[in-house]
Scaffold this motif. Structure first.
Motif, PDB file in Angstrom:
ATOM      1  N   GLU A  57      -6.797   3.702 -11.573  1.00  0.00           N
ATOM      2  CA  GLU A  57      -7.588   4.106 -10.409  1.00  0.00           C
ATOM      3  C   GLU A  57      -9.079   4.093 -10.735  1.00  0.00           C
ATOM      4  O   GLU A  57      -9.897   3.566  -9.964  1.00  0.00           O
ATOM      5  CB  GLU A  57      -7.161   5.510  -9.962  1.00  0.00           C
ATOM      6  CG  GLU A  57      -7.987   6.042  -8.793  1.00  0.00           C
ATOM      7  CD  GLU A  57      -7.762   7.526  -8.555  1.00  0.00           C
ATOM      8  OE1 GLU A  57      -8.108   8.007  -7.465  1.00  0.00           O
ATOM      9  OE2 GLU A  57      -7.257   8.208  -9.479  1.00  0.00           O
ATOM     10  N   LEU A  76       2.278   1.733  -3.551  1.00  0.00           N
ATOM     11  CA  LEU A  76       1.229   2.228  -4.443  1.00  0.00           C
ATOM     12  C   LEU A  76       0.897   3.686  -4.161  1.00  0.00           C
ATOM     13  O   LEU A  76       0.648   4.472  -5.085  1.00  0.00           O
ATOM     14  CB  LEU A  76      -0.022   1.359  -4.299  1.00  0.00           C
ATOM     15  CG  LEU A  76       0.093  -0.075  -4.826  1.00  0.00           C
ATOM     16  CD1 LEU A  76      -1.176  -0.866  -4.517  1.00  0.00           C
ATOM     17  CD2 LEU A  76       0.346  -0.084  -6.331  1.00  0.00           C
ATOM     18  N   THR A  77       0.883   4.073  -2.883  1.00  0.00           N
ATOM     19  CA  THR A  77       0.606   5.464  -2.514  1.00  0.00           C
ATOM     20  C   THR A  77       1.697   6.392  -3.048  1.00  0.00           C
ATOM     21  O   THR A  77       1.410   7.472  -3.582  1.00  0.00           O
ATOM     22  CB  THR A  77       0.499   5.594  -0.983  1.00  0.00           C
ATOM     23  OG1 THR A  77      -0.503   4.700  -0.504  1.00  0.00           O
ATOM     24  CG2 THR A  77       0.143   7.017  -0.589  1.00  0.00           C
ATOM     25  N   ALA A  78       2.965   5.954  -2.909  1.00  0.00           N
ATOM     26  CA  ALA A  78       4.071   6.762  -3.438  1.00  0.00           C
ATOM     27  C   ALA A  78       3.963   6.900  -4.954  1.00  0.00           C
ATOM     28  O   ALA A  78       4.164   7.990  -5.515  1.00  0.00           O
ATOM     29  CB  ALA A  78       5.403   6.124  -3.050  1.00  0.00           C
ATOM     30  N   THR A  79       3.643   5.800  -5.639  1.00  0.00           N
ATOM     31  CA  THR A  79       3.477   5.843  -7.098  1.00  0.00           C
ATOM     32  C   THR A  79       2.342   6.775  -7.492  1.00  0.00           C
ATOM     33  O   THR A  79       2.418   7.483  -8.505  1.00  0.00           O
ATOM     34  CB  THR A  79       3.202   4.423  -7.632  1.00  0.00           C
ATOM     35  OG1 THR A  79       4.224   3.542  -7.189  1.00  0.00           O
ATOM     36  CG2 THR A  79       3.148   4.419  -9.149  1.00  0.00           C
ATOM     37  N   TYR A  80       1.309   6.817  -6.679  1.00  0.00           N
ATOM     38  CA  TYR A  80       0.126   7.637  -6.980  1.00  0.00           C
ATOM     39  C   TYR A  80       0.448   9.131  -6.884  1.00  0.00           C
ATOM     40  O   TYR A  80      -0.046   9.932  -7.695  1.00  0.00           O
ATOM     41  CB  TYR A  80      -0.986   7.271  -6.003  1.00  0.00           C
ATOM     42  CG  TYR A  80      -2.289   7.988  -6.238  1.00  0.00           C
ATOM     43  CD1 TYR A  80      -3.187   7.562  -7.217  1.00  0.00           C
ATOM     44  CD2 TYR A  80      -2.630   9.105  -5.478  1.00  0.00           C
ATOM     45  CE1 TYR A  80      -4.379   8.222  -7.429  1.00  0.00           C
ATOM     46  CE2 TYR A  80      -3.827   9.765  -5.681  1.00  0.00           C
ATOM     47  CZ  TYR A  80      -4.703   9.321  -6.658  1.00  0.00           C
ATOM     48  OH  TYR A  80      -5.879   9.978  -6.865  1.00  0.00           O
ATOM     49  N   TYR A  81       1.274   9.526  -5.905  1.00  0.00           N
ATOM     50  CA  TYR A  81       1.497  10.950  -5.660  1.00  0.00           C
ATOM     51  C   TYR A  81       2.748  11.500  -6.358  1.00  0.00           C
ATOM     52  O   TYR A  81       2.887  12.713  -6.507  1.00  0.00           O
ATOM     53  CB  TYR A  81       1.599  11.219  -4.157  1.00  0.00           C
ATOM     54  CG  TYR A  81       0.251  11.171  -3.474  1.00  0.00           C
ATOM     55  CD1 TYR A  81      -0.664  12.217  -3.616  1.00  0.00           C
ATOM     56  CD2 TYR A  81      -0.114  10.081  -2.694  1.00  0.00           C
ATOM     57  CE1 TYR A  81      -1.893  12.172  -3.011  1.00  0.00           C
ATOM     58  CE2 TYR A  81      -1.349  10.022  -2.068  1.00  0.00           C
ATOM     59  CZ  TYR A  81      -2.241  11.080  -2.233  1.00  0.00           C
ATOM     60  OH  TYR A  81      -3.463  11.032  -1.633  1.00  0.00           O
ATOM     61  N   LEU A 104       0.828  -1.205   0.000  1.00  0.00           N
ATOM     62  CA  LEU A 104       0.000   0.000   0.000  1.00  0.00           C
ATOM     63  C   LEU A 104       0.862   1.254   0.000  1.00  0.00           C
ATOM     64  O   LEU A 104       0.547   2.248  -0.686  1.00  0.00           O
ATOM     65  CB  LEU A 104      -0.924  -0.019   1.223  1.00  0.00           C
ATOM     66  CG  LEU A 104      -1.974   1.088   1.306  1.00  0.00           C
ATOM     67  CD1 LEU A 104      -2.953   0.985   0.130  1.00  0.00           C
ATOM     68  CD2 LEU A 104      -2.732   1.005   2.625  1.00  0.00           C
ATOM     69  N   ALA A 105       1.993   1.234   0.739  1.00  0.00           N
ATOM     70  CA  ALA A 105       2.897   2.388   0.776  1.00  0.00           C
ATOM     71  C   ALA A 105       3.535   2.632  -0.595  1.00  0.00           C
ATOM     72  O   ALA A 105       3.639   3.781  -1.048  1.00  0.00           O
ATOM     73  CB  ALA A 105       3.973   2.153   1.834  1.00  0.00           C
TER      74      ALA A 105
END
Length: 384
Positions: A85, A67-72, A64-65
């Motif tokens: 998404e 994926l979150t970094a990739t998202y932002y 999850l961390a």
């Protein structure tokens, strides 16, 4: 021994009646208190289970961390991130509705009638009106607008509409297959542990097996037919039961768990039956029912009803005309959106069904807490 057995069955009957009386409209304060206590106990049990599976939880949090970094993080990959998404949340929405439809929790929420069926119907009506299924994205699927390109009348095909709604339908079907797992796991755990779970459906199943030869009524024979089909035919028996609208499919899950059918045999057949075969049958039925010529014939037949026909026909005609106008205008064009009493009634029906579903969850969890108390009292009496 016979007297003890009759006393035990009488006590179970009284306990069941006591649990069924714990509902919001009879004992609101007690029901809410038991609901909150059962919620706290469930959260505690889930926390303990997560703690015992710390490695899986840590792996999930690390994923999850990442994926979150990739998202932002900004970059050229953001266009793919946004696309994934949107698809992920769209699929998760329909899978969640499918789970709610079959998982139980009191009554189950009939999400096909409330959500998927109307979605397929609206796409079908729009496809025949626009002569295309290439609705611009965005705003589709939030809002359907006809494409700007002119197409010839009658160029839309049945297969094109089926393909347009295939993702939503299959995701919903997969959710219903996931919702059928609790009865399977409950019966499997009971058989492996040798324990006798205090579950009404499982007890009815065992009683049905004991009195299989003397079953007379239609419901008992139907349940036995499902049980025999699943037990003797295996994968293809489960596939047959899952591929047709079958209110007795919970019994198939209990049967597979009781006879220790392998998980992937049960879930694979259920997933193929519900997400592929059954969903195509249901899609085809809705699409044919809401085809343009059939809808027009139905509206004309309503108008042929003596006395009240014209008054009933008028709101249907207004609703269809409003839908046609909305399909041919952009969302920012300022076209006034009038409200029809049919759409108003459907919105209120959805609200009532969702509220009843929430009430059924509260009642079911409160009754589960009462069952805990009864089991605790019974175990204390046995140790004395």
């Amino acid at each position: 021994s016979f007297a003890d057995s009759s006393l035990l069955s009488e006590r179970k009957r009284r306990d069941r009646e006591e649990r069924l009386n714990i509902v919001l409209w009879r004992k609101p304060l007690v029901t809410l208190q038991y609901f909150f206590l059962e919620t706290l106990i469930s959260l505690k049990e889930w926390t303990i289970k997560l703690w015992h599976r710390r490695s899986i939880l840590v792996s999930f949090l690390l994923t999850l961390a990442v994926l979150t970094a990739t998202y932002y993080i900004e970059g050229t990959h953001q266009q793919y991130v946004r696309y994934m998404e949107k698809k992920f949340f769209w699929c998760a929405y329909w899978v969640g509705l499918g789970i709610l439809s079959s998982v139980g929790l009191g009554t189950g929420l009939h999400t096909f009638l409330l959500y998927l069926g109307p979605h397929i119907a609206s796409v079908t009506l729009a496809a025949y009106e626009c002569n295309s299924v290439d609705f611009p994205e965005p705003p589709y699927p939030d809002q359907i607008i006809c494409p700007d390109e002119e197409t010839t009348e009658g160029s839309i095909s049945l297969w094109a509409i089926i393909s347009k709604v295939r993702l939503e339908a299959c995701m919903w079907g997969a959710g219903t297959a996931i919702g059928e797992l609790p009865p399977y796991f409950m019966a499997r755990a009971a058989r492996l542990s040798g324990a006798e779970p205090d579950d009404e459906e499982y007890q009815e199943f065992e009683e049905m097996l004991e009195h299989a030869e003397t079953a007379q009524d239609f419901a008992s024979r139907a349940k036995l037919a499902v049980q025999n089909l699943v037990q003797k035919v295996g994968f293809f028996g489960i596939l047959a039961c899952a591929s047709i609208p079958n209110p007795l499919f919970d019994l198939a899950g209990i049967t597979c768990g009781h006879f220790l059918v392998p998980f992937w045999t049960f879930f694979g057949a259920t997933l193929i039956g519900k997400a592929v075969i059954k969903m195509h049958i249901q899609k085809l039925f809705v699409i044919i029912t809401f085809s343009k010529h059939i809808v027009e014939q139905m509206v004309s037949l309503i108008g042929a009803i003596p006395s009240i026909g014209p008054s009933l026909q008028k709101p249907f005609q207004e609703y269809l005309e409003a839908q046609r106008i909305k399909l041919h205008h952009k969302s920012d064009s300022g076209v006034p959106q009038g409200e029809n009493w049919l759409s108003w009634m459907f919105e209120k029906l959805v609200i009532v069904m969702v509220c009843y579903f929430i009430l059924s969850i509260i009642n079911s969890m409160a009754q589960s807490y009462v069952k805990r108390l009864q089991q605790k009292m019974y175990s204390e009496e046995k140790t004395k």
